[in-house]
Design an enzyme around this catalytic site. Structure first.
Site, short mmCIF file in Angstrom:
data_model
loop_
_atom_site.label_atom_id
_atom_site.label_comp_id
_atom_site.label_asym_id
_atom_site.label_seq_id
_atom_site.Cartn_x
_atom_site.Cartn_y
_atom_site.Cartn_z
N ARG A 219 65.06 -2.58 61.27
CA ARG A 219 64.73 -3.28 62.51
C ARG A 219 63.50 -4.13 62.25
NH1 ARG A 219 69.13 -2.71 64.13
NH2 ARG A 219 69.86 -1.47 65.89
N HIS A 267 70.91 -11.14 60.32
CA HIS A 267 71.40 -9.82 60.75
C HIS A 267 72.89 -9.65 60.38
CE1 HIS A 267 70.43 -6.31 63.68
NE2 HIS A 267 71.33 -5.94 62.79
#
Lengths: 304, 304
Positions: A219, A267
């Site tokens: 993250r 991502h």
């Protein structure tokens, strides 16, 4: 709360008189008719507004998007997507980027662009390049196994000790600094929890060997952005490969984009494919309706 | 016949009253004083001019540079460098380049250069991407194992059948076309022999699935250069990663340099490190002097 393109596929996956699929913000529905919620990051309070919810299914392995909601209905089970293919994908991503750095592929790309034959040795032997995996769950373990098989001395850190062939296990807070001090490449696979937010700051980077590279597939919030840039600029870090960011998409004016020592991917390290995810959801719903026990239920207090 | 930088290291490695190291073309020596020859590609007739030669040691795994000499003294044993680290390096190279193509890393590099977040799915699932290894010796076997571990359906072709877990073995000329027809990526690890020279021509490329990619870490002579370019231009092949060429360094005016579907690396996939190679040579010489049996002796007729 899912990409619109997935909805048609979802409706097809659940095409039966038993199920009805509605898309929040598009289809009409009554909150009391919703049995299952599937998605990534519902707005705060939304799940609480569904009085008959039986199960919440996260489309990602990380569930911080749910736990960030202070009104999250904690009594309802939350399952997270842990399809093994996801771990395979993230291991491929980590291995590829470590090799691109280790084997100087961007140097050779540049030589080709200039049309020049520049034969140079690898700057460091495989046997002298230590791979560290921070977070040795399902995904981290797969990544570590693959680095080890490629010939790299490999270790991992986790809260509890792990037993993976050819991977040295460091465990607990007391062994973290020793682990960091011997990680020439650090692949980060931590969940986002109150303990991991802002964990990778100036002091953290200083514990790595000088010139170490990091690969973050966890993250964005685990990294203090300004401290990362300072560590790259000072030479304390060699390179950073970032797939996740505090704000996604990464804002156009963010300094990461143009930094010569940062590789940005959007991502995609373990991108959930709609077919895979919907098959997983269908399986969860079917098992739950049949009263079977579900795996991958999140421990809300632990955060993963 | 070795890089000049290696000579100092060689003199150091063999620094003892027993040995004397001379560099052809630089040091003075009498041909009858030479017991061992070490190098890559001696000029034709040179080895025959050393009357007391005991052993020839190749610094590479491929020995075509020796066998090309019609006067090669076939009665003298020829050993080839098969350090396991070489196979590890070549497997890293092959895996990295297959992943760069499969995971569209150059698309993401371009998006970063433009400062744009472009999230796209992998065009083909790992489970639907078939890796084929052409030549399943020591090095090919290592490459195949690693592709299999990364989750790809993997197969290999060799003259004789091999038994490697999770790698399907195709063997002999009769199974070659079937093997080629199911190789979405073809990694070439063949030795250069009269049978393999010019093997990869227009007809060969037509047997691969449309859009297949090739990775050549063997010898440039196995590929017909013009046919490769035609197959890339027609779309029959998707991409080629070439580490080896008919002429090395690759001439500045060669069309490979600027082809958008070709990645060029300057023969570095399994670059022999001087320390590793000289340790190997020292071991060969010591064992030979002690009358021990040497491994890795080349079968001159077979060519590897």
């Amino acid at each position: 709360m899912v990409p619109p393109a997935w909805v048609a596929l979802g409706k097809e996956t659940f095409a039966s008189p038993i199920y009805q699929v509605v898309l929040h913000g598009k289809d009409e529905y009554r909150p009391e008719d919703i049995d299952y919620f599937v998605g990534f990051r519902p707005p705060a309070g939304f799940l609480k507004s569904l009085p008959k919810l039986k199960l919440v299914i996260s489309f990602g392995a990380g569930v911080d998007g749910f736990l960030a909601d202070p009104q999250f209905p904690r009594q309802i089970p939350l399952v997270r997507f842990t399809e093994p293919a996801l771990a395979y994908e993230m291991a491929q991503h980590s291995v590829m980027h470590a090799l691109i750095i280790q084997r100087q592929q961007r140097f050779f790309d540049k030589a080709q662009a200039e049309g020049v034959w520049r034969q140079i040795m690898m700057p460091r032997a495989t046997s002298a390049t230590r791979m560290g995996i921070l977070g040795m769950g399902e995904i981290g373990g797969k990544i570590a196994e693959r680095f080890a098989m490629l010939g790299f001395p490999t270790s991992g850190w986790s809260k509890t000790r792990k037993n993976i062939p050819n991977v040295k296990s460091y465990a607990g807070d007391g062994e973290l600094n020793t682990f960091l001090g011997q990680s020439d490449f650090l692949t980060v696979v931590l969940p986002q929890t109150p303990q991991t937010i802002n964990m990778m700051d100036r002091d953290f980077f200083a514990k790595l060997p000088k010139g170490a590279s990091i690969i973050n597939v966890a993250r964005g919030s685990v990294i203090v952005d300004a401290d990362l840039i300072a560590a790259l600029d000072s030479g304390q870090l060699g390179h950073a490969v970032l797939d996740v960011f505090r704000t996604e998409p990464l804002p156009a004016d963010h300094p990461f984009w143009k930094h010569p020592k940062i590789t940005i991917t959007p991502h995609i390290a373990g991108l959930t494919s709609p077919h895979m995810a919907l098959a997983y959801v269908e399986n969860c719903v079917r098992r739950n309706e049949a009263g079977e026990k579900l795996s991958d239920i999140v421990d809300i207090d632990r955060g993963y």
